[in-house]
Enzyme design. Sequence first.
Site, PDB file in Angstrom:
ATOM      1  N   HIS A  85     -38.212 -87.274  44.016  1.00 37.84           N
ATOM      2  CA  HIS A  85     -36.847 -87.269  44.560  1.00 37.84           C
ATOM      3  C   HIS A  85     -36.918 -87.575  46.045  1.00 37.84           C
ATOM      4  CE1 HIS A  85     -32.721 -86.203  45.325  1.00 37.84           C
ATOM      5  NE2 HIS A  85     -32.529 -85.680  44.139  1.00 37.84           N
ATOM      6  N   TYR A 141     -30.655 -92.202  46.045  1.00 34.80           N
ATOM      7  CA  TYR A 141     -31.253 -91.348  45.000  1.00 34.80           C
ATOM      8  C   TYR A 141     -31.501 -92.149  43.719  1.00 34.80           C
ATOM      9  CZ  TYR A 141     -29.936 -86.999  47.546  1.00 34.80           C
ATOM     10  OH  TYR A 141     -29.800 -85.985  48.446  1.00 34.80           O
ATOM     11  N   HIS A 166     -31.718 -87.401  37.879  1.00 27.38           N
ATOM     12  CA  HIS A 166     -30.488 -88.189  37.633  1.00 27.38           C
ATOM     13  C   HIS A 166     -30.640 -89.028  36.371  1.00 27.38           C
ATOM     14  CE1 HIS A 166     -31.459 -88.004  42.050  1.00 27.38           C
ATOM     15  NE2 HIS A 166     -30.474 -87.151  41.941  1.00 27.38           N
ATOM     16  N   GLU A 225     -26.952 -78.400  38.567  1.00 28.94           N
ATOM     17  CA  GLU A 225     -26.815 -78.177  39.998  1.00 28.94           C
ATOM     18  C   GLU A 225     -26.244 -76.785  40.218  1.00 28.94           C
ATOM     19  OE1 GLU A 225     -27.525 -80.473  42.312  1.00 28.94           O
ATOM     20  OE2 GLU A 225     -27.417 -82.387  41.274  1.00 28.94           O
TER      21      GLU A 225
END
Lengths: 267, 267
Positions: B104, B120, B149, B210
Amino acid sequence: MEHHVRDLETAQIWARACNDLVHRVVGLFPDDFAGVCQLPQTPDDPIKTAVAELERCVNDLGFVGCNLNPDPSGGHWTAPPMTDESWFPLYEAMVELDVPAMIHVSVSDNPSFHHTGAHYLNADTTVFMQLVQGDLFARFPNLRLVIPHGGGAVPYHWGRYQGLALRLGRPPLEEHVMGNVFFDTCVYHQPGIDLLFRVIDLDNILFGSEMLGAVRGADPSTGIAWDDTKRYVDNAGLSERARRQVYEGNVRRVYPRLDARLRERGR
Amino acid sequence: MEHHVRDLETAQIWARACNDLVHRVVGLFPDDFAGVCQLPQTPDDPIKTAVAELERCVNDLGFVGCNLNPDPSGGHWTAPPMTDESWFPLYEAMVELDVPAMIHVSVSDNPSFHHTGAHYLNADTTVFMQLVQGDLFARFPNLRLVIPHGGGAVPYHWGRYQGLALRLGRPPLEEHVMGNVFFDTCVYHQPGIDLLFRVIDLDNILFGSEMLGAVRGADPSTGIAWDDTKRYVDNAGLSERARRQVYEGNVRRVYPRLDARLRERGR
């Protein structure tokens, strides 16, 4: 091509030669092709040096659009975002000529980025987000940009972009960006095409395919070429009306000079 | 964080302070959290300067994994691909300690790239393609990397990557990369999650969500937070067995030190 080579004169001669070749092919096969030009971009010269070639191709050669490279450095991303006013001279010419641009990078000169496996898709995603952050289409309401490869990562992460637009105080994407931005169907498997049609409004999807694409070759399990995108679109469960819109209607709306050429030929 | 700031001593002190804080939170809520460390990376220093902090966090603080930034320059992509041997000292430590890394990036210091809207996702896509091009897992068969992601643009373009692997003379992705690479479920809408499960093998999908994510906020049409990913996974039509695998089984397999911690607590 080779936009990262810092030599404007060569870029201009090369673009002219390639566009003349495209023009010759269009002349030989006028029922099959219409011309879209490359522009002589370099990392160090202002975009206005490319305007004359666009004007020549549209006015003299009958081209219907252009390709615009958002990263002439070839993977080093040294140019300002496409919402920056340094790009405006080209946008003004595009609006004046009523031609859209496909936003597509050229080679990757950065070993981090494989060209077709990373740089291309990253560019699509990057420019879409620049457009979400900015307000380019308030300044140029008739500017039209085509983002290839089905919009890069965007449709897969549509919720992310909806949320980011909201957080950045921007209008919903449908009002803010998607009046002027279009995605093609160069997504090389059925689930990807299905997602594209599930998420993105039909008005924003233009049929796109390859002749000899970067992902040449066939799926060994089916024998079908990866980039035979018509097959995926045909299998996407669209109505006949929707199919006609994607294959023809939207393209004629976004490329009005193509529409005019076709009408001249009774199509 | 701030990996692009060229100051190794500050990076080390900062990483140490942050990881100590994470350790304190884990100590306060041991039933809810396990530690994953940041590493003191800078664009100019070799990755071996980060190995000591990884060892400290795993051996002394009981952490179960780490975050690895493939672009410490913060959007200028000056580091070599992650298959380059300059990264190997960290991989050797990860294998020795039996901990995976999430790949990341940190901030974007490049005005072209919005951090959450472009940098990202581009990094996810870029690193996946580096792994397809290279042969890292022949050298490190037990190395495990998590791409967040939902794999960036990769599942949406899975046909492209299958075709590229073939063209590059690489084995099929399932044999070549997907034994060691895992995608999380941080994709913030139902169609994206549905595509992920349609395309990617269940063994390669780890639940991710998250607490206060980068895309904070709720869909005004539903009132539901964009990053409430459990809702999408719950609605993806998975069997109970598949759900358990995604929510728990795969994570315990990829993070064996988390599995050991949970077993110690009778879970």
